[in-house]
Design a protein around this motif. Structure first.
Motif, PDB file in Angstrom:
ATOM      1  N   ALA A  55     -32.960  28.978 -18.067  1.00 24.86           N
ATOM      2  CA  ALA A  55     -31.740  29.597 -17.542  1.00 24.86           C
ATOM      3  C   ALA A  55     -30.766  28.542 -17.021  1.00 24.86           C
ATOM      4  O   ALA A  55     -29.550  28.631 -17.251  1.00 24.86           O
ATOM      5  CB  ALA A  55     -32.097  30.577 -16.432  1.00 24.86           C
ATOM      6  N   LEU A  56     -31.307  27.527 -16.343  1.00 25.71           N
ATOM      7  CA  LEU A  56     -30.464  26.450 -15.822  1.00 25.71           C
ATOM      8  C   LEU A  56     -29.823  25.660 -16.963  1.00 25.71           C
ATOM      9  O   LEU A  56     -28.637  25.321 -16.909  1.00 25.71           O
ATOM     10  CB  LEU A  56     -31.299  25.522 -14.936  1.00 25.71           C
ATOM     11  CG  LEU A  56     -30.587  24.307 -14.329  1.00 25.71           C
ATOM     12  CD1 LEU A  56     -29.421  24.745 -13.454  1.00 25.71           C
ATOM     13  CD2 LEU A  56     -31.571  23.468 -13.527  1.00 25.71           C
ATOM     14  N   GLY A  57     -30.602  25.390 -17.996  1.00 24.59           N
ATOM     15  CA  GLY A  57     -30.076  24.648 -19.131  1.00 24.59           C
ATOM     16  C   GLY A  57     -28.939  25.380 -19.824  1.00 24.59           C
ATOM     17  O   GLY A  57     -27.898  24.788 -20.144  1.00 24.59           O
ATOM     18  N   TRP A  58     -29.119  26.692 -20.043  1.00 25.89           N
ATOM     19  CA  TRP A  58     -28.056  27.465 -20.685  1.00 25.89           C
ATOM     20  C   TRP A  58     -26.816  27.547 -19.802  1.00 25.89           C
ATOM     21  O   TRP A  58     -25.680  27.501 -20.291  1.00 25.89           O
ATOM     22  CB  TRP A  58     -28.558  28.860 -21.041  1.00 25.89           C
ATOM     23  CG  TRP A  58     -29.388  28.883 -22.295  1.00 25.89           C
ATOM     24  CD1 TRP A  58     -30.717  29.151 -22.409  1.00 25.89           C
ATOM     25  CD2 TRP A  58     -28.906  28.631 -23.614  1.00 25.89           C
ATOM     26  NE1 TRP A  58     -31.123  29.065 -23.718  1.00 25.89           N
ATOM     27  CE2 TRP A  58     -30.028  28.754 -24.489  1.00 25.89           C
ATOM     28  CE3 TRP A  58     -27.670  28.308 -24.158  1.00 25.89           C
ATOM     29  CZ2 TRP A  58     -29.927  28.558 -25.860  1.00 25.89           C
ATOM     30  CZ3 TRP A  58     -27.561  28.118 -25.533  1.00 25.89           C
ATOM     31  CH2 TRP A  58     -28.675  28.242 -26.358  1.00 25.89           C
ATOM     32  N   ALA A  59     -27.029  27.660 -18.500  1.00 33.97           N
ATOM     33  CA  ALA A  59     -25.888  27.703 -17.576  1.00 33.97           C
ATOM     34  C   ALA A  59     -25.098  26.403 -17.623  1.00 33.97           C
ATOM     35  O   ALA A  59     -23.863  26.406 -17.609  1.00 33.97           O
ATOM     36  CB  ALA A  59     -26.388  27.980 -16.153  1.00 33.97           C
ATOM     37  N   LEU A  60     -25.809  25.284 -17.695  1.00 39.91           N
ATOM     38  CA  LEU A  60     -25.140  23.982 -17.766  1.00 39.91           C
ATOM     39  C   LEU A  60     -24.400  23.815 -19.087  1.00 39.91           C
ATOM     40  O   LEU A  60     -23.267  23.300 -19.116  1.00 39.91           O
ATOM     41  CB  LEU A  60     -26.161  22.861 -17.586  1.00 39.91           C
ATOM     42  CG  LEU A  60     -26.774  22.740 -16.184  1.00 39.91           C
ATOM     43  CD1 LEU A  60     -27.976  21.797 -16.205  1.00 39.91           C
ATOM     44  CD2 LEU A  60     -25.731  22.247 -15.186  1.00 39.91           C
ATOM     45  N   ALA A  68     -25.266  17.738  -9.478  1.00 38.83           N
ATOM     46  CA  ALA A  68     -26.548  17.034  -9.382  1.00 38.83           C
ATOM     47  C   ALA A  68     -27.438  17.676  -8.326  1.00 38.83           C
ATOM     48  O   ALA A  68     -28.653  17.858  -8.542  1.00 38.83           O
ATOM     49  CB  ALA A  68     -26.302  15.561  -9.053  1.00 38.83           C
ATOM     50  N   ILE A  69     -26.869  18.039  -7.182  1.00 40.51           N
ATOM     51  CA  ILE A  69     -27.653  18.671  -6.116  1.00 40.51           C
ATOM     52  C   ILE A  69     -28.188  20.022  -6.568  1.00 40.51           C
ATOM     53  O   ILE A  69     -29.355  20.367  -6.330  1.00 40.51           O
ATOM     54  CB  ILE A  69     -26.805  18.808  -4.840  1.00 40.51           C
ATOM     55  CG1 ILE A  69     -26.506  17.428  -4.257  1.00 40.51           C
ATOM     56  CG2 ILE A  69     -27.517  19.678  -3.808  1.00 40.51           C
ATOM     57  CD1 ILE A  69     -25.547  17.439  -3.090  1.00 40.51           C
ATOM     58  N   VAL A  70     -27.343  20.812  -7.237  1.00 47.71           N
ATOM     59  CA  VAL A  70     -27.776  22.132  -7.714  1.00 47.71           C
ATOM     60  C   VAL A  70     -28.895  21.989  -8.750  1.00 47.71           C
ATOM     61  O   VAL A  70     -29.877  22.747  -8.731  1.00 47.71           O
ATOM     62  CB  VAL A  70     -26.580  22.905  -8.298  1.00 47.71           C
ATOM     63  CG1 VAL A  70     -27.051  24.163  -9.024  1.00 47.71           C
ATOM     64  CG2 VAL A  70     -25.597  23.270  -7.197  1.00 47.71           C
ATOM     65  N   ILE A  71     -28.765  21.019  -9.648  1.00 51.01           N
ATOM     66  CA  ILE A  71     -29.813  20.805 -10.652  1.00 51.01           C
ATOM     67  C   ILE A  71     -31.134  20.467  -9.978  1.00 51.01           C
ATOM     68  O   ILE A  71     -32.191  20.998 -10.336  1.00 51.01           O
ATOM     69  CB  ILE A  71     -29.400  19.699 -11.635  1.00 51.01           C
ATOM     70  CG1 ILE A  71     -28.238  20.162 -12.510  1.00 51.01           C
ATOM     71  CG2 ILE A  71     -30.582  19.295 -12.522  1.00 51.01           C
ATOM     72  CD1 ILE A  71     -27.676  19.080 -13.411  1.00 51.01           C
TER      73      ILE A  71
END
Length: 334
Positions: free
Chosen positions: A306-311, A63-66
């Motif tokens: 990029a964040l979405g694909w990483a998740l 959650a913090i990273v997001i």
């Protein structure tokens, strides 16, 4: 892709409340157990939190990273105006983990065991309390960016009656989850009776502190009743949470405990839905009427993509192994 990122943010917070909450609740339940029953309660709680002990804070980190990567303005606002309860919460997490480790694995058993135990107890109690304070501050219109004094900016932005009530409610939720999750950790009739009694006591505290939340919201001019009950989704969520409570009571009375963990987890999901859906995607509501939105204050589209694909890719590894971890520790008692 922005909705994927928001979905993972909500999921990580939800799982942290459920799994981390049950973890914190183990210390709370033990703290409020009579001394003659504490050793047995401790043993049962150790069995209960074993599957999530090493993994629960992963959800907080996600959650913090997001927030840091995908919503930097929201992250900055939270870490600025709420830095005091955030630091206290993090100190509690560290102190609790350290105390638990030394308490359980220390090769030398001496008077320090009492110190470790007390640190474990009160960090288990205070950490979710500060988590509740932080959650309340984001929606209570108490953060005032136009304030000029230190107290108004960094103390009264989170320290108020509504925040205290939500903090107590969070503590009660954690104790409730721990006691309900522990119901399937014993087949001994006396031990099971002890945990059923604990579960019913924590249910009462959840109801009392929940009423207190609505009362403090009313006196603080926070439209919590409207948020929860003005639309069908909120009414349905509260209804489902209440039905789950009744089903858990029925299962305890009949000692048919197979579904209690799933019911308790679903119940917490419904509580979170009822509390958050009305002002979604506005995640921070300011005293001056402004707000920060997960849609309006998101990072650049390429960053979100990029964040979405990483998740998505990360979840292919994390979730299966999490289920395997829980299955490995589960005793599958009925």
């Amino acid at each position: 892709m922005i909705y994927v990122v928001i979905g993972f943010l909500w999921l990580s917070i939800c799982l942290y409340v459920i799994l981390g909450g049950a973890d914190f609740g183990a210390g709370i339940v033990e703290l409020f157990t009579k001394k003659r029953a504490r050793d047995k309660t401790k043993e049962i709680m150790y069995e209960s939190i074993a599957p999530v002990w090493e993994a629960n804070h992963m959800w907080l980190i996600i959650a913090i990273v997001i927030l840091f990567v995908g919503f930097p303005e929201i992250y900055t606002t939270l870490s600025t105006y709420l830095h005091i309860p955030l630091v206290l919460m993090l100190v509690g997490i560290i102190a609790r983990g350290t105390a638990f480790t030394f308490r359980h694995y220390d090769a030398v058993k001496d008077d320090w065991q009492h110190v470790y135990t007390q640190i474990f107890y009160f960090s288990s109690l205070l950490t979710p309390f500060f988590l509740g304070l932080i959650a309340a501050a984001t929606v209570s219109h108490s953060i005032n960016p136009d304030a000029t004094s230190f107290l108004d900016l960094y103390i009264f932005s989170w320290l108020n009656w509504f925040g205290i009530a939500v903090g107590l409610f969070t503590v009660s939720i954690c104790a409730y989850l721990a006691s309900v999750f522990a119901l399937r950790e014993t087949n001994d009739r006396l031990e099971l009776g002890l945990m059923i009694k604990k579960s019913k006591q924590t249910m009462i505290f959840v109801v009392i502190t929940g009423i207190l939340v609505f009362f403090t919201a009313y006196i603080s001019d926070i439209p919590l009743v409207m948020w929860v009950f003005s639309k069908p989704l909120g009414i349905m969520a509260v209804s489902f949470a209440t039905i789950c409570l009744l089903l858990i009571l029925r299962a305890m009375n009949r000692q048919k405990l197979l579904p209690v963990r799933a019911l308790a987890g679903f119940q917490i999901v419904m509580i979170l839905v009822a509390a958050t859906y009305q002002h979604n995607p506005n995640i921070i509501l300011f005293a001056n009427g402004e707000h920060l939105s997960l849609l309006e204050q998101a990072a650049a589209p390429k960053t979100i993509s990029a964040l979405g694909w990483a998740l998505l890719l990360g979840s292919l590894f994390i979730l299966p192994f999490l289920f395997y971890l829980m299955a490995s520790f589960s005793k599958q008692r009925k």
